[in-house]
Write an enzyme that holds these catalytic residues in place. Structure first.
Site, mmCIF file in Angstrom:
data_model
loop_
_atom_site.group_PDB
_atom_site.id
_atom_site.type_symbol
_atom_site.label_atom_id
_atom_site.label_comp_id
_atom_site.label_asym_id
_atom_site.label_seq_id
_atom_site.Cartn_x
_atom_site.Cartn_y
_atom_site.Cartn_z
ATOM 1 N N GLY A 9 0.876 -1.171 0.000
ATOM 2 C CA GLY A 9 0.000 0.000 0.000
ATOM 3 C C GLY A 9 0.911 1.218 0.000
ATOM 4 O O GLY A 9 1.695 1.400 0.930
ATOM 5 N N GLN A 12 -1.508 7.268 1.277
ATOM 6 C CA GLN A 12 -1.099 8.352 2.185
ATOM 7 C C GLN A 12 -0.189 7.844 3.295
ATOM 8 O O GLN A 12 0.861 8.425 3.557
ATOM 9 C CB GLN A 12 -2.356 8.988 2.819
ATOM 10 C CG GLN A 12 -3.272 9.654 1.818
ATOM 11 C CD GLN A 12 -2.753 11.017 1.439
ATOM 12 O OE1 GLN A 12 -1.640 11.151 0.920
ATOM 13 N NE2 GLN A 12 -3.544 12.036 1.688
ATOM 14 N N GLY A 14 1.332 4.807 3.432
ATOM 15 C CA GLY A 14 2.485 4.116 2.844
ATOM 16 C C GLY A 14 3.584 5.097 2.443
ATOM 17 O O GLY A 14 4.765 4.897 2.741
ATOM 18 N N ARG A 88 -14.895 2.717 11.266
ATOM 19 C CA ARG A 88 -13.869 1.808 10.731
ATOM 20 C C ARG A 88 -14.511 0.493 10.296
ATOM 21 O O ARG A 88 -14.100 -0.130 9.329
ATOM 22 C CB ARG A 88 -12.795 1.539 11.791
ATOM 23 C CG ARG A 88 -11.969 2.767 12.126
ATOM 24 C CD ARG A 88 -10.899 2.457 13.152
ATOM 25 N NE ARG A 88 -10.117 3.653 13.480
ATOM 26 C CZ ARG A 88 -10.434 4.505 14.460
ATOM 27 N NH1 ARG A 88 -11.488 4.297 15.214
ATOM 28 N NH2 ARG A 88 -9.678 5.572 14.678
ATOM 29 N N ILE A 118 -1.831 -2.095 9.396
ATOM 30 C CA ILE A 118 -2.424 -0.795 9.768
ATOM 31 C C ILE A 118 -3.839 -0.668 9.180
ATOM 32 O O ILE A 118 -4.646 0.140 9.610
ATOM 33 C CB ILE A 118 -1.511 0.377 9.291
ATOM 34 C CG1 ILE A 118 -0.122 0.270 9.949
ATOM 35 C CG2 ILE A 118 -2.131 1.733 9.585
ATOM 36 C CD1 ILE A 118 0.823 1.438 9.690
ATOM 37 N N ARG A 151 -2.797 10.232 20.696
ATOM 38 C CA ARG A 151 -3.901 11.218 20.684
ATOM 39 C C ARG A 151 -4.283 11.583 22.120
ATOM 40 O O ARG A 151 -4.475 12.758 22.449
ATOM 41 C CB ARG A 151 -5.102 10.632 19.919
ATOM 42 C CG ARG A 151 -4.812 10.573 18.426
ATOM 43 C CD ARG A 151 -5.932 9.952 17.613
ATOM 44 N NE ARG A 151 -5.599 10.097 16.196
ATOM 45 C CZ ARG A 151 -6.007 9.261 15.233
ATOM 46 N NH1 ARG A 151 -6.765 8.217 15.545
ATOM 47 N NH2 ARG A 151 -5.657 9.480 13.995
ATOM 48 N N HIS A 175 -9.383 -1.060 18.316
ATOM 49 C CA HIS A 175 -9.158 0.252 17.699
ATOM 50 C C HIS A 175 -10.467 0.722 17.087
ATOM 51 O O HIS A 175 -10.650 0.721 15.883
ATOM 52 C CB HIS A 175 -8.077 0.104 16.624
ATOM 53 C CG HIS A 175 -7.680 1.402 15.981
ATOM 54 N ND1 HIS A 175 -7.371 2.539 16.678
ATOM 55 C CD2 HIS A 175 -7.516 1.719 14.667
ATOM 56 C CE1 HIS A 175 -7.046 3.502 15.830
ATOM 57 N NE2 HIS A 175 -7.131 3.036 14.617
HETATM 58 N N1 APR Z 1 -2.761 -4.537 -2.803
HETATM 59 C C1 APR Z 1 -1.920 -3.501 -2.617
HETATM 60 N N2 APR Z 1 -2.343 -2.232 -2.491
HETATM 61 C C2 APR Z 1 -3.658 -2.001 -2.569
HETATM 62 C C3 APR Z 1 -4.594 -3.042 -2.783
HETATM 63 C C4 APR Z 1 -4.088 -4.358 -2.912
HETATM 64 N N3 APR Z 1 -4.897 -5.405 -3.114
HETATM 65 N N4 APR Z 1 -5.826 -2.489 -2.821
HETATM 66 C C5 APR Z 1 -5.679 -1.165 -2.614
HETATM 67 N N5 APR Z 1 -4.366 -0.863 -2.478
HETATM 68 C C6 APR Z 1 -3.741 0.444 -2.277
HETATM 69 C C7 APR Z 1 -4.438 1.592 -3.014
HETATM 70 O O1 APR Z 1 -4.091 1.593 -4.404
HETATM 71 C C8 APR Z 1 -3.917 2.822 -2.247
HETATM 72 O O2 APR Z 1 -2.779 3.393 -2.868
HETATM 73 O O3 APR Z 1 -3.807 0.843 -0.911
HETATM 74 C C9 APR Z 1 -3.526 2.266 -0.866
HETATM 75 C C10 APR Z 1 -4.299 2.871 0.274
HETATM 76 O O4 APR Z 1 -3.908 4.183 0.364
HETATM 77 P P1 APR Z 1 -4.924 5.368 0.778
HETATM 78 O O5 APR Z 1 -6.191 5.214 0.026
HETATM 79 O O6 APR Z 1 -4.184 6.656 0.673
HETATM 80 O O7 APR Z 1 -5.262 5.032 2.335
HETATM 81 P P2 APR Z 1 -4.396 5.367 3.638
HETATM 82 O O8 APR Z 1 -4.805 6.681 4.175
HETATM 83 O O9 APR Z 1 -2.957 5.119 3.380
HETATM 84 O O10 APR Z 1 -4.987 4.261 4.652
HETATM 85 C C11 APR Z 1 -4.840 2.890 4.374
HETATM 86 O O11 APR Z 1 -4.929 2.257 6.707
HETATM 87 O O12 APR Z 1 -5.457 3.442 8.659
HETATM 88 C C12 APR Z 1 -5.922 2.591 7.647
HETATM 89 O O13 APR Z 1 -8.250 3.165 7.559
HETATM 90 C C13 APR Z 1 -7.032 3.217 6.851
HETATM 91 O O14 APR Z 1 -7.711 1.142 5.906
HETATM 92 C C14 APR Z 1 -7.020 2.350 5.634
HETATM 93 C C15 APR Z 1 -5.535 2.054 5.435
#
Ligand code: APR
Length: 320
Positions: A9, A12, A14, A88, A118, A151, A175
């Site tokens: 991932g 944001q 990652g 969530r 996460i 927090r 959580h």
């Molecule tokens: N394999 C790899 N990456 C994936 C997959 C998959 N099968 N499906 C989705 N993704 C990627 C998306 O392309 C995206 O870039 O996961 C990333 C998620 O990034 P964001 O949408 O920016 O989410 P983020 O804010 O990083 O949060 C991710 O963590 O805290 C938790 O609730 C939050 O579940 C969410 C996760």
């Protein structure tokens, strides 16, 4: 030899993880995402930042699991984040499918890695990840307690007008909205919060409002951002766990860990203090809880169990 951390991932959280890891020179970084361009673009951008700050680490972006081969640590944020008004738990169906794919990918390529999850809803997703991957329970943990505690700490520091680093605290349980901030295990400037309450340095009403703000800490940020959820503090929390493992710091950190009888809970992931060292989760610390804390903890465990039952209804494989 430098360690290797793969980030599954590259959204944001990652991207922020990759940046923090590179600034700390903790390990080489593989950014993996199904959206290959995002992973490659962020890897390039952060690699170019290392040329400014002089960090000696390599970064690559990929959508091929083979590039994550033999990672020392894997941090998973693949999945969708919440939108304003969502809990969530509303993410369960979508993120369960994603985590199944991720489990398949990592168990083949990095069976010895320390895996930090996460993706939300945290406790149930990390439990599903362990079941899908079959990796040892001491090597799979969820990141939540450090974030929730940070927090709680921040809000307390604002109220008491003292630096965050002078506050020690804990948030346990799941959580979610039932998480359990622990006033009886909190100190400010080395003094028990209970004592500060007695002498009215902080009053009960302010403390209750801080506890409620802590529980809703993530939602407050989502509402403000309008798009996406918190990512700086979640990433900082994930890095603290990875660092304790890689450097064998044996820090005691609140994490979602597999409970096998501890705190009276069996076969479930939930937030408790654990020691993280080079063997992964090396010990679960069992605190003695007051009646109130125990009641709240049990309520939180009940919520996690109920959500896991919903997950089993979605995918029967989880019943195994
Ligand atoms: N394999 C790899 N990456 C994936 C997959 C998959 N099968 N499906 C989705 N993704 C990627 C998306 O392309 C995206 O870039 O996961 C990333 C998620 O990034 P964001 O949408 O920016 O989410 P983020 O804010 O990083 O949060 C991710 O963590 O805290 C938790 O609730 C939050 O579940 C969410 C996760």
């Amino acid at each position: 030899m430098r360690k290797k951390i793969s980030l599954i991932g590259a959204g944001q959280i990652g991207g922020t993880l990759a940046h923090l890891i590179s600034i700390k020179e903790l390990a080489d970084v593989v950014l993996f995402d199904v959206a290959e361009g995002i992973a490659k673009g962020k890897a390039l951008d952060i690699a170019q930042a290392t040329a400014v700050d002089g960090s000696d680490v390599n970064l690559i972006g990929t959508s091929n699991y083979e590039d994550t081969n033999n990672s020392d640590v894997i941090i998973i944020t693949a999945g969708v984040p919440r939108k304003p008004g969502m809990t969530r738990d509303d993410l369960l169906g979508t993120n369960l499918k994603i985590i199944k794919q991720v489990a398949e990918g990592i168990k083949k390529t990095s069976p010895n890695a320390f895996v930090i999850c996460i993706t939300n809803p945290l406790d149930v997703i990390v439990m599903a990840l362990q079941k899908y991957s079959g990796l040892p329970t001491n090597k799979i943990v969820g990141m939540a307690g450090i974030l929730d505690s940070s927090r709680f700490k921040y809000f307390l520091s604002q109220e008491l007008k003292i630096p965050v680093k002078n506050i020690d605290t804990l948030v346990l349980g799941g959580h979610g909205d039932t998480m359990v901030p622990m006033p009886n295990h909190t100190t400010a400037n080395g003094r028990a919060l209970t004592q500060l309450l007695e002498e009215n340095t902080i009053n009960k009403k302010s403390l209750d409002s801080i506890i409620s703000k802590t529980r809703k800490g993530g939602a407050e940020i989502i509402k403000l951002l309008e798009k996406g959820s918190a990512f700086y503090a979640p990433a900082a929390s994930g890095v603290e766990m990875a660092e304790s493992y890689i450097k064998n710091l044996k820090k005691t950190l609140p994490c979602a860990a597999y409970l096998n009888g501890e705190y009276g809970v069996k076969d479930l992931y939930a937030g408790v203090p654990v020691i993280i060292g080079s063997k992964g989760v090396e010990k679960i610390i069992e605190l003695s809880l007051s009646k109130d804390e125990k009641d709240n903890f049990d309520l939180s465990i009940k919520a996690v169990k109920e959500l896991f039952s919903s997950a089993v209804k979605i995918d029967k494989d989880l019943a195994k």
